[in-house]
Design a protein around this motif. Structure first.
Motif, mmCIF file in Angstrom:
data_model
loop_
_atom_site.group_PDB
_atom_site.id
_atom_site.type_symbol
_atom_site.label_atom_id
_atom_site.label_comp_id
_atom_site.label_asym_id
_atom_site.label_seq_id
_atom_site.Cartn_x
_atom_site.Cartn_y
_atom_site.Cartn_z
ATOM 1 N N ASP A 67 -28.337 47.305 -50.392
ATOM 2 C CA ASP A 67 -28.272 46.272 -49.360
ATOM 3 C C ASP A 67 -28.641 44.903 -49.952
ATOM 4 O O ASP A 67 -28.952 44.777 -51.148
ATOM 5 N N GLY A 68 -28.603 43.887 -49.124
ATOM 6 C CA GLY A 68 -28.864 42.531 -49.592
ATOM 7 C C GLY A 68 -30.245 42.349 -50.194
ATOM 8 O O GLY A 68 -30.414 41.653 -51.204
ATOM 9 N N TYR A 69 -31.259 42.977 -49.599
ATOM 10 C CA TYR A 69 -32.619 42.854 -50.140
ATOM 11 C C TYR A 69 -32.740 43.533 -51.501
ATOM 12 O O TYR A 69 -33.368 42.994 -52.415
ATOM 13 N N GLU A 70 -32.123 44.699 -51.632
ATOM 14 C CA GLU A 70 -32.147 45.392 -52.931
ATOM 15 C C GLU A 70 -31.420 44.566 -53.994
ATOM 16 O O GLU A 70 -31.859 44.491 -55.140
ATOM 17 N N PHE A 71 -30.320 43.929 -53.578
ATOM 18 C CA PHE A 71 -29.624 43.039 -54.500
ATOM 19 C C PHE A 71 -30.546 41.912 -54.937
ATOM 20 O O PHE A 71 -30.640 41.595 -56.128
ATOM 21 N N LEU A 72 -31.229 41.286 -53.978
ATOM 22 C CA LEU A 72 -32.112 40.166 -54.310
ATOM 23 C C LEU A 72 -33.228 40.584 -55.266
ATOM 24 O O LEU A 72 -33.581 39.832 -56.172
ATOM 25 N N GLU A 73 -33.772 41.779 -55.063
ATOM 26 C CA GLU A 73 -34.821 42.268 -55.966
ATOM 27 C C GLU A 73 -34.262 42.447 -57.383
ATOM 28 O O GLU A 73 -34.896 42.046 -58.359
ATOM 29 N N SER A 74 -33.063 43.007 -57.493
ATOM 30 C CA SER A 74 -32.442 43.183 -58.809
ATOM 31 C C SER A 74 -32.030 41.840 -59.408
ATOM 32 O O SER A 74 -32.169 41.617 -60.611
ATOM 33 N N TYR A 75 -31.541 40.967 -58.573
ATOM 34 C CA TYR A 75 -31.139 39.630 -59.026
ATOM 35 C C TYR A 75 -32.354 38.873 -59.560
ATOM 36 O O TYR A 75 -32.292 38.235 -60.609
ATOM 37 N N HIS A 76 -33.461 38.976 -58.866
ATOM 38 C CA HIS A 76 -34.696 38.292 -59.276
ATOM 39 C C HIS A 76 -35.185 38.815 -60.633
ATOM 40 O O HIS A 76 -35.809 38.080 -61.394
ATOM 41 N N ALA A 77 -34.864 40.069 -60.941
ATOM 42 C CA ALA A 77 -35.282 40.676 -62.205
ATOM 43 C C ALA A 77 -34.389 40.267 -63.387
ATOM 44 O O ALA A 77 -34.733 40.525 -64.534
ATOM 45 N N LEU A 78 -33.249 39.626 -63.105
ATOM 46 C CA LEU A 78 -32.383 39.156 -64.187
ATOM 47 C C LEU A 78 -33.104 38.058 -64.964
ATOM 48 O O LEU A 78 -34.032 37.428 -64.463
ATOM 49 N N THR A 79 -32.644 37.799 -66.166
ATOM 50 C CA THR A 79 -33.236 36.719 -66.948
ATOM 51 C C THR A 79 -32.907 35.372 -66.298
ATOM 52 O O THR A 79 -31.950 35.264 -65.520
#
Length: 134
Positions: A67-79
């Motif tokens: 979902d969108g929140y899970e995406f944001l958590e993964s996105y935030h973990a990107l460099t």
């Protein structure tokens, strides 16, 4: 004339919503290119390319698999270079209290709005973040 927003990424499990949002973005005259993904995981893979060039991400909240929140958590973990200068606008049909507040806890999220994406929203983003004349 160069358009203020070079690349928009749509992430929505609804191909119809992606089609409608693509039409609105093209109609605005403010966006050069648009890419759409129905699965957030595929969008993340694209963003892992350090030269992806995505300026704005329109992100659906309610999606299967991720979902969108899970995406944001993964996105935030990107460099930092993978996140680059991308801004995130959450789009949802959800009326759950607290969704907007939770979305805005992520530093890249500039706003949370109900679907569908509106022309005025694109103009505001261009004006505020890209010095677009609109």
């Amino acid at each position: 004339m160069k358009k203020p927003i070079q690349l928009v990424m749509l992430i929505d499990d609804s191909s119809l919503d992606n089609m409608i949002h693509t039409r609105i973005l093209k109609k605005s005259g403010l966006v050069e290119n648009i890419i759409a993904f129905e699965y957030a995981e595929e969008a993340l893979e694209h963003l892992k390319k350090e030269d992806h060039g995505v300026d704005v991400i329109f992100l659906d909240l309610n999606m299967p698999r991720m979902d969108g929140y899970e995406f944001l958590e993964s996105y935030h973990a990107l460099t930092q270079s993978q996140r680059a200068k991308s801004l995130v606008m959450m789009l949802s049909t959800s009326s759950r209290p607290g969704d907007a507040e939770r979305a805005k806890e992520f530093p890249q999220v500039i706003d949370y709005q109900s679907k569908p994406l509106e022309l005025e929203t694109i103009k505001k983003i261009a004006r505020t973040h890209f010095s677009g004349d609109c």
